[in-house]
Design an enzyme around this catalytic site. Structure first.
Site, PDB file in Angstrom:
ATOM      1  CG  ASP A 188       5.741   3.589   0.920  1.00 51.97           C
ATOM      2  OD1 ASP A 188       6.076   4.276   1.910  1.00 51.97           O
ATOM      3  OD2 ASP A 188       4.563   3.444   0.545  1.00 51.97           O
ATOM      4  CE  LYS A 232       0.929   4.910   8.271  1.00 50.78           C
ATOM      5  NZ  LYS A 232       0.906   4.045   7.116  1.00 50.78           N
ATOM      6  CE1 TYR A 281      -3.678   2.544   0.616  1.00 53.17           C
ATOM      7  CE2 TYR A 281      -2.362   3.306   2.470  1.00 53.17           C
ATOM      8  CZ  TYR A 281      -3.430   3.476   1.605  1.00 53.17           C
ATOM      9  OH  TYR A 281      -4.239   4.577   1.718  1.00 53.17           O
TER      10      TYR A 281
HETATM   11  C1  LIG Z   1       0.325   4.596   5.759  1.00 50.29           C
HETATM   12  C2  LIG Z   1       1.083   4.343   4.536  1.00 50.29           C
HETATM   13  C3  LIG Z   1       1.015   5.204   3.431  1.00 50.29           C
HETATM   14  C4  LIG Z   1       0.038   6.345   3.363  1.00 50.29           C
HETATM   15  O1  LIG Z   1       0.307   7.327   4.307  1.00 50.29           O
HETATM   16  P1  LIG Z   1      -0.862   8.383   4.677  1.00 50.29           P
HETATM   17  O2  LIG Z   1      -0.199   9.321   5.614  1.00 50.29           O
HETATM   18  O3  LIG Z   1      -1.965   7.565   5.283  1.00 50.29           O
HETATM   19  O4  LIG Z   1      -1.287   9.028   3.408  1.00 50.29           O
HETATM   20  C5  LIG Z   1       1.850   4.976   2.359  1.00 50.29           C
HETATM   21  N1  LIG Z   1       2.708   3.939   2.367  1.00 50.29           N
HETATM   22  C6  LIG Z   1       2.800   3.088   3.400  1.00 50.29           C
HETATM   23  C7  LIG Z   1       3.789   1.972   3.346  1.00 50.29           C
HETATM   24  C8  LIG Z   1       1.982   3.247   4.514  1.00 50.29           C
HETATM   25  O5  LIG Z   1       2.052   2.363   5.516  1.00 50.29           O
END
Ligand SMILES: *Cc1c(COP(=O)(O)O)cnc(C)c1O
Length: 427
Positions: free
Chosen positions: A238, A266, A145
């Site tokens: 990511d 995060k 994701y």
């Molecule tokens: C949470 C997450 C996102 C999206 O971040 P948001 O701040 O919710 O837009 C993208 N990549 C990864 C791996 C994530 O865990």
């Protein structure tokens, strides 16, 4: 439970004015067939709902709260900064210091640009990769994701086709068709696409947490980096979830990955809206105003979020990572006999883990889909009844906060064991 009607009516009121009653879909508890509690405060490892029920929080706002809720010293620093203004839309000293700290902390980051969410970070990193390579096609791995934007909100193609399908109405098929998909942990599948078409970038979670926690196979990440290098394709790791979680320098430090670009979010914002993308200087220099690839944000690098990020990162010492590893190991060792007995499995990397309702630990998205989701729902409810707040889906990672005490950890293991037994009885 005299207070219970209060949150029920809150949910009803919420559904009238907010689609589905929530501001992000997973919060609705749909995957576990339940109603979400509404939270009113958090302190350390604990959160409290509007009815006064307390839970040990293993979601941590989906990852950011590695030091728990409302860390008093972090709050103090943020409040002090806020008194001098919450946003200028101008350069500030703090964002320079923060950028220096990020470059020092992450092995792949030579330059960095701040933004406000992980979605923005991956969206802009992908545009940058496309702009820097002059190519359009992106490879995404099934089950990873990267936020809720068009290039990555896609589903795997059917059969042997690797062309992605839109992951939501509203995403044009023509846009989704520029994204190709491959299973996680399958290097040959990515190599086939790289041989077939010029690819701008491969984007992945090196330790996926958004299909439950999945462990990269030996040699897989190195193989991806080498294949990308051979094809002039950029590797975007990511690290929105794994950055400052699986090591201070994220999965890139932990696995020695040679990434071109990385996305952070995060933890890096200490619980406030802040994210970042960064990487090799020569690539980052393509970004406006140094280069032609456009990217912008009104609240990017605002002093409040930067203060929360800096205050958090300063406290993430080697001792904290040693502690996170130790509590992760202790939890895994504690649960292992019960998991074996009940024919369940677990993946763990440091302080992130998932218990899977299938005997063999999954290695890719298709194997996660094979889990007993109904039993997971029973488990989630049983844990909640025992005061443990888990992510409400088999497709999510659980996070341990560094401030968890041994006493809390032992009580947690006991509560999870009991919830696991309940869930298996319930199926
Ligand atoms: C949470 C997450 C996102 C999206 O971040 P948001 O701040 O919710 O837009 C993208 N990549 C990864 C791996 C994530 O865990």
């Amino acid at each position: 439970m005299p207070g219970l009607p209060r949150s029920e009516s809150l949910l009803e009121r919420a559904r009238k004015v907010i689609p589905g009653g929530v501001n992000s879909p997973v919060r609705a508890f749909a995957a576990v067939d339940g109603d979400p509690p509404f939270m009113r405060r958090g302190s350390g490892a604990w959160i409290e709902d509007v009815d006064g029920n307390r839970y040990l929080d293993l979601v941590g706002s989906w990852g950011p709260l590695i030091l728990g809720h409302a860390h008093p010293d972090i709050i103090d620093e943020v409040v002090t900064v806020m008194r001098d203004g919450t946003s200028f839309g101008c350069p500030t000293e703090a964002e320079v210091l923060f950028a220096e700290e990020l470059c020092a902390a992450h092995p792949a980051v030579e330059q960095v640009r701040l933004c406000s969410s992980g979605t923005e970070a991956t969206m802009h990193a992908i545009r940058l990769a496309r702009g820097a390579t002059g190519r359009d096609v992106v490879i995404k791995l099934d089950g990873c994701y990267h936020g809720a934007h068009d290039a990555v909100l896609v589903a795997a193609g059917s059969g042997v086709a690797t062309f992605a399908r839109p992951g939501s109405p509203g995403i044009p098929a023509a846009v989704a068709a520029l994204t190709r998909t491959a299973p996680f942990n399958d290097l040959a599948a990515v190599e086939r696409i790289l041989d077939e078409v010029d690819v701008a970038c491969v984007i992945l979670e090196a330790v996926p947490g958004n299909m439950g926690c999945i462990v990269p196979a030996d040699g897989y990440l190195d193989g991806l980096a080498a294949a990308c290098r051979d094809h002039g394709t950029l590797l975007i790791v990511d690290e929105v979830m794994t950055g400052f979680r699986v090591a201070r320098g994220g999965a890139c430090e932990r696995y020695g990955i040679d990434a071109d670009l990385v996305c952070l979010g995060k933890i890096v914002g200490g619980g406030l809206p802040l994210a970042a993308f960064g990487g090799r200087r020569e690539i980052m220099q393509h970004l406006s105003p140094a280069g032609p690839v456009y990217q912008a944000g009104t609240l990017s690098g605002n002093p409040v979020a930067v203060a929360a990020g800096r205050a958090t990162l300063r406290r993430l010492t080697p001792d904290v990572y040693a502690r996170l590893e130790a509590i992760g190991q202790r939890l895994e060792a504690g649960l292992a006999p019960t998991l074996t007995e009940l024919r369940l499995s677990m993946n763990r990397v440091g302080s992130m883990f998932t218990i899977f309702f299938r005997p063999e630990a999954p290695t890719c998205f298709a194997e996660v889909q094979d889990c007993d989701m109904e039993a997971f729902g029973h488990f989630h409810r049983a844990a909640l009844d025992r005061g443990v707040y888990l992510p409400p889906s088999q497709y999510e990672a659980v996070f341990l906060p560094a401030i968890l005490t041994d006493t809390e950890l032992d009580a947690l293991v006991e509560a999870l064991e009991a919830a696991l037994r309940d869930s298996v009885r319930g199926r």
